[in-house]
Motif scaffolding. Structure first.
Motif, mmCIF file in Angstrom:
data_model
loop_
_atom_site.group_PDB
_atom_site.id
_atom_site.type_symbol
_atom_site.label_atom_id
_atom_site.label_comp_id
_atom_site.label_asym_id
_atom_site.label_seq_id
_atom_site.Cartn_x
_atom_site.Cartn_y
_atom_site.Cartn_z
ATOM 1 N N GLY A 183 43.326 7.500 16.267
ATOM 2 C CA GLY A 183 44.387 7.468 15.278
ATOM 3 C C GLY A 183 44.077 8.439 14.157
ATOM 4 N N ASP A 214 45.902 10.890 18.528
ATOM 5 C CA ASP A 214 46.929 10.245 17.724
ATOM 6 C C ASP A 214 48.196 10.079 18.543
ATOM 7 N N ASP A 241 37.265 4.641 13.834
ATOM 8 C CA ASP A 241 38.588 4.098 13.528
ATOM 9 C C ASP A 241 38.669 3.933 12.017
ATOM 10 N N THR A 245 43.119 2.743 11.395
ATOM 11 C CA THR A 245 44.087 2.562 12.475
ATOM 12 C C THR A 245 44.284 1.081 12.800
#
Length: 219
Positions: free
Chosen positions: A57, A81, A132, A135
Motif C-alpha cells: 500500500g 498499491d 505496512d 495500510t
C-alpha cells in the motif's frame, strides 16, 4: 478508505495542476523508521538471491525507494498499491530522479496490486520483509475494511519466509492492535506468528508504534 476509487481520486487530485511532484507520507517518512527496518536487512536467507522487500500500500511514499537507496545488501523492493495512478506517478518520479541504489544489484519496481491477493505476485514463503505504513489502519477504520485487513494479514503470513517479518507502523494503541494481530494470526490457521511491539515515538502529539509479526510454521 477501503475502495480503489477513493485512492485513485486522491492521487489524481494530489497530482493535478502545475505543481511539481511531491511524495506524500502517511504518519512519517523513512528517517523516522529507518532503525526499525534496516536491521532486518542485514542477513540473506539465500546467498545468491536478492532480499525480497515489499512496501504494501505504498501510495506515493518515498519509503520503498529509500530502502532501495540505503540497503547495503542487494534487495528487490516492490512498491505495491491498488491505485494505478499512484503506481504511474511513482514510476515517473523515480525515472525522472534517476534514483541509484546503495548496492548495484538491487532492484526497484512499482506494481498495481490488491494486497488481499498477494499470491498473484508472490509464491509461498518467498518474501523477507513486508512494510505496512498505515495500510492496515486505513482498512480497519473503514466500515467494510476489517475483512480485507484480515485477508491481507493472511496473505502476508503465507508469502513471508519463516525468517521474515511484517512491520506494521500505526498510531493504534497496543491494547487494541496486539489483541487483533494475535487473534487473527491464530484464527487464520496459515502459520502461527509471534507478535511484538515497539514505540516509534511521538509526532504532532500522536504516539506511533511498530508492530512486528514473525511467522512461525505450525508444527
Amino acid at each position: 478508505m477501503d475502495k480503489k476509487a477513493t485512492w485513485d481520486r486522491f492521487y489524481a487530485e494530489s497530482s493535478s495542476g502545475t505543481t511539481a511532484f511531491k511524495n506524500f507520507e502517511w504518519f512519517f517518512g523513512f528517517d523516522a523508521v529507518r532503525d526499525f527496518i534496516m536491521p532486518l536487512l542485514q542477513t540473506k536467507s539465500h546467498p545468491d538471491a536478492l532480499l525480497e522487500v515489499m512496501d504494501m500500500g505504498c501510495g506515493i511514499s518515498a519509503l520503498g525507494p529509500c530502502i532501495y537507496r540505503h540497503s547495503p545488501l542487494p534487495v528487490r523492493v516492490t512498491c505495491a498499491d491498488i491505485s494505478p495512478i499512484a503506481v504511474r506517478l511513482m514510476q515517473e518520479h523515480v525515472q525522472a530522479k534517476a534514483i541509484q541504489p546503495h548496492n548495484l544489484s538491487s532492484q526497484l519496481e512499482f506494481v498495481e496490486l490488491d494486497c488481499t491477493q498477494l499470491h498473484k505476485h508472490y509464491g509461498c514463503s518467498s518474501v523477507d520483509l513486508i512494510v505496512d505504513k498505515g495500510t492496515t489502519d486505513a482498512l480497519l477504520r473503514s466500515k467494510e475494511g476489517k475483512g480485507k485487513a484480515s485477508l491481507m494479514l493472511k496473505h502476508c503470513l503465507k508469502v513471508l519466509r519463516s525468517s521474515g517479518s511484517l512491520l506494521q507502523f500505526s498510531d493504534e494503541d497496543p491494547d487494541a492492535r496486539l489483541l487483533w494481530l494475535e487473534t487473527e494470526a491464530q484464527e487464520l490457521g496459515v502459520k502461527a506468528a509471534d507478535v511484538g511491539v515497539q514505540e516509534v515515538g511521538e509526532l504532532r502529539g500522536m504516539t506511533y508504534y511498530c508492530y512486528q509479526v514473525t511467522p512461525r510454521p505450525i508444527v
